[in-house]
Design a protein around this motif. Sequence first.
Motif, PDB file in Angstrom:
ATOM      1  N   UNK A   1     -63.471  -9.467  -5.891  1.00 46.03           N
ATOM      2  CA  UNK A   1     -63.986 -10.683  -5.276  1.00 46.03           C
ATOM      3  C   UNK A   1     -63.069 -11.877  -5.492  1.00 46.03           C
ATOM      4  N   UNK A   2     -62.506 -11.972  -6.671  1.00 45.06           N
ATOM      5  CA  UNK A   2     -61.565 -13.049  -6.947  1.00 45.06           C
ATOM      6  C   UNK A   2     -60.309 -12.926  -6.113  1.00 45.06           C
ATOM      7  N   UNK A   3     -59.852 -11.702  -5.904  1.00 41.91           N
ATOM      8  CA  UNK A   3     -58.686 -11.506  -5.041  1.00 41.91           C
ATOM      9  C   UNK A   3     -58.999 -11.959  -3.612  1.00 41.91           C
ATOM     10  N   UNK A   4     -60.191 -11.627  -3.126  1.00 41.04           N
ATOM     11  CA  UNK A   4     -60.589 -12.061  -1.777  1.00 41.04           C
ATOM     12  C   UNK A   4     -60.565 -13.583  -1.686  1.00 41.04           C
ATOM     13  N   UNK A   5     -60.970 -14.270  -2.742  1.00 42.22           N
ATOM     14  CA  UNK A   5     -60.970 -15.738  -2.729  1.00 42.22           C
ATOM     15  C   UNK A   5     -59.566 -16.276  -2.443  1.00 42.22           C
ATOM     16  N   UNK A   6     -58.562 -15.693  -3.070  1.00 40.33           N
ATOM     17  CA  UNK A   6     -57.192 -16.153  -2.849  1.00 40.33           C
ATOM     18  C   UNK A   6     -56.663 -15.692  -1.485  1.00 40.33           C
ATOM     19  N   UNK A   7     -57.036 -14.498  -1.081  1.00 42.02           N
ATOM     20  CA  UNK A   7     -56.639 -13.998   0.241  1.00 42.02           C
ATOM     21  C   UNK A   7     -57.205 -14.917   1.320  1.00 42.02           C
ATOM     22  N   UNK A   8     -58.451 -15.262   1.215  1.00 44.63           N
ATOM     23  CA  UNK A   8     -59.111 -16.161   2.163  1.00 44.63           C
ATOM     24  C   UNK A   8     -58.413 -17.518   2.190  1.00 44.63           C
ATOM     25  N   UNK A   9     -58.168 -18.088   1.017  1.00 46.84           N
ATOM     26  CA  UNK A   9     -57.601 -19.430   0.948  1.00 46.84           C
ATOM     27  C   UNK A   9     -56.233 -19.491   1.593  1.00 46.84           C
ATOM     28  N   UNK A  10     -55.401 -18.522   1.297  1.00 46.14           N
ATOM     29  CA  UNK A  10     -54.046 -18.564   1.830  1.00 46.14           C
ATOM     30  C   UNK A  10     -54.002 -18.219   3.317  1.00 46.14           C
ATOM     31  N   UNK A  11     -54.555 -17.073   3.690  1.00 45.58           N
ATOM     32  CA  UNK A  11     -54.328 -16.598   5.055  1.00 45.58           C
ATOM     33  C   UNK A  11     -55.147 -17.368   6.090  1.00 45.58           C
ATOM     34  N   UNK A  12     -56.389 -17.694   5.803  1.00 46.99           N
ATOM     35  CA  UNK A  12     -57.124 -18.489   6.782  1.00 46.99           C
ATOM     36  C   UNK A  12     -56.579 -19.916   6.835  1.00 46.99           C
ATOM     37  N   UNK A  13     -56.052 -20.394   5.721  1.00 42.34           N
ATOM     38  CA  UNK A  13     -55.371 -21.681   5.759  1.00 42.34           C
ATOM     39  C   UNK A  13     -54.128 -21.627   6.631  1.00 42.34           C
ATOM     40  N   UNK A  14     -53.377 -20.529   6.509  1.00 40.60           N
ATOM     41  CA  UNK A  14     -52.186 -20.344   7.347  1.00 40.60           C
ATOM     42  C   UNK A  14     -52.557 -20.349   8.828  1.00 40.60           C
ATOM     43  N   UNK A  15     -53.595 -19.607   9.160  1.00 45.08           N
ATOM     44  CA  UNK A  15     -53.997 -19.526  10.564  1.00 45.08           C
ATOM     45  C   UNK A  15     -54.540 -20.851  11.081  1.00 45.08           C
ATOM     46  N   UNK A  16     -55.155 -21.629  10.218  1.00 41.77           N
ATOM     47  CA  UNK A  16     -55.748 -22.891  10.647  1.00 41.77           C
ATOM     48  C   UNK A  16     -54.698 -23.979  10.834  1.00 41.77           C
ATOM     49  N   UNK A  17     -53.814 -24.139   9.860  1.00 42.17           N
ATOM     50  CA  UNK A  17     -52.856 -25.239   9.924  1.00 42.17           C
ATOM     51  C   UNK A  17     -51.417 -24.842  10.137  1.00 42.17           C
ATOM     52  N   UNK A  18     -51.108 -23.571   9.896  1.00 44.23           N
ATOM     53  CA  UNK A  18     -49.726 -23.125   9.949  1.00 44.23           C
ATOM     54  C   UNK A  18     -49.017 -23.363  11.273  1.00 44.23           C
ATOM     55  N   UNK A  19     -49.609 -22.972  12.411  1.00 46.58           N
ATOM     56  CA  UNK A  19     -48.907 -23.181  13.687  1.00 46.58           C
ATOM     57  C   UNK A  19     -48.553 -24.639  13.951  1.00 46.58           C
ATOM     58  N   UNK A  20     -49.440 -25.563  13.600  1.00 49.08           N
ATOM     59  CA  UNK A  20     -49.142 -26.988  13.793  1.00 49.08           C
ATOM     60  C   UNK A  20     -48.013 -27.436  12.878  1.00 49.08           C
ATOM     61  N   UNK A  21     -48.058 -26.978  11.614  1.00 47.18           N
ATOM     62  CA  UNK A  21     -46.985 -27.313  10.681  1.00 47.18           C
ATOM     63  C   UNK A  21     -45.660 -26.759  11.194  1.00 47.18           C
ATOM     64  N   UNK A  22     -45.692 -25.516  11.695  1.00 47.49           N
ATOM     65  CA  UNK A  22     -44.477 -24.909  12.223  1.00 47.49           C
ATOM     66  C   UNK A  22     -43.872 -25.720  13.356  1.00 47.49           C
ATOM     67  N   UNK A  23     -44.709 -26.200  14.274  1.00 46.37           N
ATOM     68  CA  UNK A  23     -44.200 -26.996  15.392  1.00 46.37           C
ATOM     69  C   UNK A  23     -43.591 -28.313  14.901  1.00 46.37           C
ATOM     70  N   UNK A  24     -44.246 -28.934  13.921  1.00 48.93           N
ATOM     71  CA  UNK A  24     -43.697 -30.172  13.365  1.00 48.93           C
ATOM     72  C   UNK A  24     -42.343 -29.932  12.709  1.00 48.93           C
ATOM     73  N   UNK A  25     -42.225 -28.826  11.987  1.00 49.81           N
ATOM     74  CA  UNK A  25     -40.968 -28.516  11.317  1.00 49.81           C
ATOM     75  C   UNK A  25     -39.884 -28.151  12.319  1.00 49.81           C
ATOM     76  N   UNK A  26     -40.272 -27.494  13.413  1.00 48.97           N
ATOM     77  CA  UNK A  26     -39.294 -27.209  14.469  1.00 48.97           C
ATOM     78  C   UNK A  26     -38.646 -28.495  14.967  1.00 48.97           C
ATOM     79  N   UNK A  27     -39.477 -29.486  15.236  1.00 52.84           N
ATOM     80  CA  UNK A  27     -38.943 -30.763  15.718  1.00 52.84           C
ATOM     81  C   UNK A  27     -38.174 -31.498  14.622  1.00 52.84           C
ATOM     82  N   UNK A  28     -38.689 -31.419  13.416  1.00 51.16           N
ATOM     83  CA  UNK A  28     -38.077 -32.154  12.306  1.00 51.16           C
ATOM     84  C   UNK A  28     -36.678 -31.645  11.988  1.00 51.16           C
ATOM     85  N   UNK A  29     -36.497 -30.311  11.980  1.00 46.20           N
ATOM     86  CA  UNK A  29     -35.225 -29.732  11.545  1.00 46.20           C
ATOM     87  C   UNK A  29     -34.435 -29.056  12.659  1.00 46.20           C
ATOM     88  N   UNK A  30     -34.941 -29.109  13.885  1.00 41.59           N
ATOM     89  CA  UNK A  30     -34.229 -28.509  14.993  1.00 41.59           C
ATOM     90  C   UNK A  30     -34.256 -26.991  14.995  1.00 41.59           C
TER      91      UNK A  30
END
Length: 217
Positions: free
Chosen positions: A120-149
């Motif tokens: 259960x504790x492992x699921x807590x970390x799996x949830x935090x990282x991967x659902x966080x990635x899916x929620x905010x990651x694509x937007x962060x990626x686009x910002x970094x694309x523009x920021x660093x070319x």
Amino acid sequence: MKAVASFSAALRERSSAAHAPSELADFMVDLITGAGTREDYIAHVAQQWFIYEALEAGADRLRDDPVVSVFLSDKLTRLPAIRADLAFLIGPDWRERISPLPTTQAYVSRIRRLAARWPGGFVAHHYTRYLGDLSGGPSIGRLLQRRFGFETNGIGLYLFADIADPTAFKRVYREQLDAAPWDDDEKERVIDEVLVAYRFTSELCADLARAKAGRVA
């Protein structure tokens, strides 16, 4: 009669306050708004390597666990993308040129311990990282694309090409959380562990900021 909130809804509500500091940490804000440098971004990705190595080793260990297995999907796997990012950003000898910061070491140790002792504790970390990635990651990626070319090289960590509908994927994941065979005490423990995961993320940003200060001193 007031409807009883689902476990996944309670988890999101209880962790929302803890989530904000990691999202708004000065290091990450600087990185995506212009004050951060390419070197800062490389330092960030390097730490993700150690964290996801521990997570994905734990996932392999728990692949046959009846509770954990339902949350695992090869579509979430990040290590190949991070390897490619670091090879692009640093060079073919990237692995010899990176090392974990103190918070990363503690974070990795906890993930490994939970994978061995508490699913259960492992699921807590799996949830935090991967659902966080899916929620905010694509937007962060686009910002970094523009920021660093960047095009796609260097931001593979944030790309989920195999997940056509992230919203639907996250909905199914939360349904699986609601269906997990945990009693109320176990659910409280899982929520507490999610808060631990967010704390590690915030503390890692502080470590990265200190390392940055040391580089520019």
